[in-house]
Scaffold this motif. Structure first.
Motif, PDB file in Angstrom:
ATOM      1  N   UNK A   3      10.911 -12.388   6.743  1.00  0.00           N
ATOM      2  CA  UNK A   3      10.619 -11.762   5.450  1.00  0.00           C
ATOM      3  C   UNK A   3       9.128 -11.788   5.129  1.00  0.00           C
ATOM      4  N   UNK A   4       8.346 -10.963   5.816  1.00  0.00           N
ATOM      5  CA  UNK A   4       6.910 -10.892   5.575  1.00  0.00           C
ATOM      6  C   UNK A   4       6.629 -10.165   4.264  1.00  0.00           C
ATOM      7  N   UNK A   5       5.412 -10.311   3.717  1.00  0.00           N
ATOM      8  CA  UNK A   5       5.023  -9.513   2.547  1.00  0.00           C
ATOM      9  C   UNK A   5       5.154  -8.024   2.856  1.00  0.00           C
ATOM     10  N   UNK A   6       5.374  -7.239   1.816  1.00  0.00           N
ATOM     11  CA  UNK A   6       5.608  -5.800   2.004  1.00  0.00           C
ATOM     12  C   UNK A   6       4.449  -5.124   2.724  1.00  0.00           C
ATOM     13  N   UNK A   7       3.216  -5.449   2.354  1.00  0.00           N
ATOM     14  CA  UNK A   7       2.058  -4.806   2.974  1.00  0.00           C
ATOM     15  C   UNK A   7       2.010  -5.089   4.474  1.00  0.00           C
ATOM     16  N   UNK A   8       2.322  -6.329   4.853  1.00  0.00           N
ATOM     17  CA  UNK A   8       2.316  -6.685   6.274  1.00  0.00           C
ATOM     18  C   UNK A   8       3.418  -5.944   7.023  1.00  0.00           C
ATOM     19  N   UNK A   9       4.586  -5.815   6.406  1.00  0.00           N
ATOM     20  CA  UNK A   9       5.683  -5.094   7.043  1.00  0.00           C
ATOM     21  C   UNK A   9       5.361  -3.609   7.180  1.00  0.00           C
ATOM     22  N   UNK A  34       8.348   5.127   6.884  1.00  0.00           N
ATOM     23  CA  UNK A  34       8.233   3.667   6.865  1.00  0.00           C
ATOM     24  C   UNK A  34       9.397   3.043   6.102  1.00  0.00           C
ATOM     25  N   UNK A  35       9.772   3.632   4.972  1.00  0.00           N
ATOM     26  CA  UNK A  35      10.882   3.086   4.190  1.00  0.00           C
ATOM     27  C   UNK A  35      12.168   3.062   5.003  1.00  0.00           C
ATOM     28  N   UNK A  36      12.437   4.153   5.723  1.00  0.00           N
ATOM     29  CA  UNK A  36      13.638   4.211   6.556  1.00  0.00           C
ATOM     30  C   UNK A  36      13.576   3.160   7.650  1.00  0.00           C
ATOM     31  N   UNK A  37      12.401   3.019   8.268  1.00  0.00           N
ATOM     32  CA  UNK A  37      12.235   2.026   9.328  1.00  0.00           C
ATOM     33  C   UNK A  37      12.504   0.613   8.816  1.00  0.00           C
ATOM     34  N   UNK A  67       7.464   0.171  -5.077  1.00  0.00           N
ATOM     35  CA  UNK A  67       7.473  -0.874  -6.100  1.00  0.00           C
ATOM     36  C   UNK A  67       6.963  -2.201  -5.530  1.00  0.00           C
ATOM     37  N   UNK A  68       7.411  -2.556  -4.328  1.00  0.00           N
ATOM     38  CA  UNK A  68       6.991  -3.812  -3.722  1.00  0.00           C
ATOM     39  C   UNK A  68       5.498  -3.810  -3.411  1.00  0.00           C
ATOM     40  N   UNK A  69       4.973  -2.664  -3.002  1.00  0.00           N
ATOM     41  CA  UNK A  69       3.543  -2.582  -2.733  1.00  0.00           C
ATOM     42  C   UNK A  69       2.738  -2.704  -4.027  1.00  0.00           C
ATOM     43  N   UNK A  70       3.239  -2.094  -5.101  1.00  0.00           N
ATOM     44  CA  UNK A  70       2.555  -2.221  -6.394  1.00  0.00           C
ATOM     45  C   UNK A  70       2.522  -3.681  -6.844  1.00  0.00           C
ATOM     46  N   UNK A  71       3.620  -4.395  -6.595  1.00  0.00           N
ATOM     47  CA  UNK A  71       3.675  -5.807  -6.964  1.00  0.00           C
ATOM     48  C   UNK A  71       2.627  -6.617  -6.201  1.00  0.00           C
ATOM     49  N   UNK A  82      -0.299  -5.398  -5.509  1.00  0.00           N
ATOM     50  CA  UNK A  82      -1.586  -4.803  -5.903  1.00  0.00           C
ATOM     51  C   UNK A  82      -2.160  -3.886  -4.821  1.00  0.00           C
ATOM     52  N   UNK A  83      -1.287  -3.125  -4.157  1.00  0.00           N
ATOM     53  CA  UNK A  83      -1.746  -2.173  -3.160  1.00  0.00           C
ATOM     54  C   UNK A  83      -0.859  -0.939  -3.229  1.00  0.00           C
ATOM     55  N   UNK A  84      -1.081   0.013  -2.323  1.00  0.00           N
ATOM     56  CA  UNK A  84      -0.294   1.240  -2.288  1.00  0.00           C
ATOM     57  C   UNK A  84      -0.052   1.639  -0.843  1.00  0.00           C
ATOM     58  N   UNK A  85       0.881   2.573  -0.655  1.00  0.00           N
ATOM     59  CA  UNK A  85       1.170   3.007   0.704  1.00  0.00           C
ATOM     60  C   UNK A  85      -0.064   3.665   1.329  1.00  0.00           C
ATOM     61  N   UNK A  86      -0.742   4.522   0.577  1.00  0.00           N
ATOM     62  CA  UNK A  86      -1.916   5.212   1.128  1.00  0.00           C
ATOM     63  C   UNK A  86      -3.003   4.217   1.509  1.00  0.00           C
ATOM     64  N   UNK A  87      -3.175   3.191   0.699  1.00  0.00           N
ATOM     65  CA  UNK A  87      -4.193   2.180   1.005  1.00  0.00           C
ATOM     66  C   UNK A  87      -3.864   1.450   2.299  1.00  0.00           C
ATOM     67  N   UNK A  88      -2.573   1.127   2.507  1.00  0.00           N
ATOM     68  CA  UNK A  88      -2.175   0.426   3.722  1.00  0.00           C
ATOM     69  C   UNK A  88      -2.264   1.350   4.939  1.00  0.00           C
ATOM     70  N   UNK A  89      -1.924   2.631   4.757  1.00  0.00           N
ATOM     71  CA  UNK A  89      -2.040   3.594   5.856  1.00  0.00           C
ATOM     72  C   UNK A  89      -3.496   3.744   6.273  1.00  0.00           C
ATOM     73  N   UNK A  90      -4.385   3.918   5.280  1.00  0.00           N
ATOM     74  CA  UNK A  90      -5.805   4.063   5.593  1.00  0.00           C
ATOM     75  C   UNK A  90      -6.354   2.804   6.266  1.00  0.00           C
ATOM     76  N   UNK A  91      -5.982   1.652   5.771  1.00  0.00           N
ATOM     77  CA  UNK A  91      -6.485   0.399   6.331  1.00  0.00           C
ATOM     78  C   UNK A  91      -5.997   0.204   7.765  1.00  0.00           C
ATOM     79  N   UNK A  92      -4.727   0.534   7.998  1.00  0.00           N
ATOM     80  CA  UNK A  92      -4.174   0.399   9.348  1.00  0.00           C
ATOM     81  C   UNK A  92      -4.885   1.330  10.315  1.00  0.00           C
TER      82      UNK A  92
END
Length: 333
Positions: free
Chosen positions: A226-232, A251-254, A264-268, A270-280
């Motif tokens: 059960x890793x943090x949402x951003x890491x997953x 990603x949600x389906x995966x 919602x989990x990413x907002x909790x 303090x990040x967003x899907x686009x931010x994690x996509x760009x960072x990755x």
């Protein structure tokens, strides 16, 4: 009751089918897996279903010699991060030991590496005792391994012995590639001489390996922990990008959750899907620009961009430089 472990079918649908010219949907329908593919961006299956799909690919293949053909094409084709376990290693023994640790990221097969007297031996089998690995899939493992080893050493490494549970015709089909006639064996295996086990890899890259190892460990952990949402999300993206998928829905389906739950989990956190996509994408791009000789076109493909121009625009937005200029500046520094 716990849900059975599942595995990505990317190597079957997106790699093997594409190389052999097989329609992935036809393969899934023939294998009885079409219902699993509906509305799913990434197909994850049990070990038994994975092997059913592989056997179906073997039946639908237009080539009789599909095993050596696939093995060479996969090894020389798309950038698959798990294969960096071999190419970044200092020698064969270290590379095979690393590969064994992350083998399950490519499918439901287990790899064991150990000393057999003075020889180095690698064995492959299924992760599920109730779902045996097809012999032809075992043969493919041997071909892929040898092709990657020879590329990493710039030497025609020839095993001392090899074997799998195939017919004489199936064994002859890969004999010329292996350099020896594999024996009929219930165990899929290959052994190397002490000299080859310690043979240096010209592709050794410890700096790249440090980053790749961290990514691969994250992907392994994401399968169960059960890793943090951003890491997953980052782990899922590293896997999905290989098949050109980078959407939040993908990603949600995966991850087995709804898109709204993911957001919602990413907002909790303090990040967003686009931010994690760009960072990755940014982190992987910088790694490949500074620690490999991959061209901009190849890196764009790995990151699932439509073309190199789209990648270059994003990279300039992240760093203020074009990819080529960034690479040159880092080398001068």
């Amino acid at each position: 009751m716990d849900s059975p472990q599942t595995y990505s079918l990317f190597m079957g649908t997106d790699v093997s089918c594409r190389i052999l010219g097989i329609d992935p949907q036809v393969m899934l329908e023939t294998a009885g897996l079409a219902n699993l593919a509906q509305d799913r961006s990434e197909l994850r299956v049990t070990a038994g279903q994975y092997f059913d799909a592989w056997n179906t690919i073997a039946r639908l293949s237009p080539r009789r010699d599909f095993v050596p053909y696939l093995g060479v094409a996969i090894s020389r084709g798309p950038v698959i991060p798990v294969f960096f376990t071999l190419s970044c290693a200092p020698n064969l023994e270290t590379g095979l030991t690393r590969l064994a640790q992350f083998k399950s990221l490519l499918g439901p097969t287990r790899m064991q590496v150990f000393k057999d007297g003075q020889l180095l031996r690698a064995e492959y089998d299924s992760v599920d005792i109730h779902s045996p690995m097809p012999p032809s899939l075992g043969a493919l493992q041997l071909v892929c391994m040898l092709e990657n080893i020879r590329g990493a050493t710039a030497h025609f490494v020839c095993p001392v012995a090899a074997g799998f549970d195939g017919s004489e015709e199936e064994r002859r089909q890969i004999a010329s590639h292996l350099g020896i006639m594999p024996e009929r064996s219930a165990t899929t295996f290959v052994t190397f001489s002490p000299e080859d086990a310690k043979r240096r890899f010209i592709s050794e890259n410890p700096a790249l390996w440090a980053d790749v190892e961290a990514d691969l460990k994250l992907q392994l952990a994401a399968q169960n922990d059960p890793l943090p949402a951003a890491a997953r999300v980052r782990a899922a993206l590293a896997d999905l990008m290989l098949s050109g998928r980078t959407g939040a829905e993908d990603v949600a389906i995966s991850l087995g959750i709804s898109r709204s739950t993911l957001q919602r989990r990413l907002r909790q956190e303090k990040t967003s899907f686009q931010a994690e996509l760009d960072a990755t994408r940014r982190d992987i791009a910088i790694r490949y620009l500074t620690k490999t000789t991959l061209g901009v076109d190849a890196i764009a493909l790995v990151l699932a961009y439509r073309d190199a121009s789209s990648f270059s625009r994003s990279f300039r937005r992240w760093t203020g430089q074009a990819p080529g200029a960034f690479r040159q500046a880092r080398r001068r520094g």
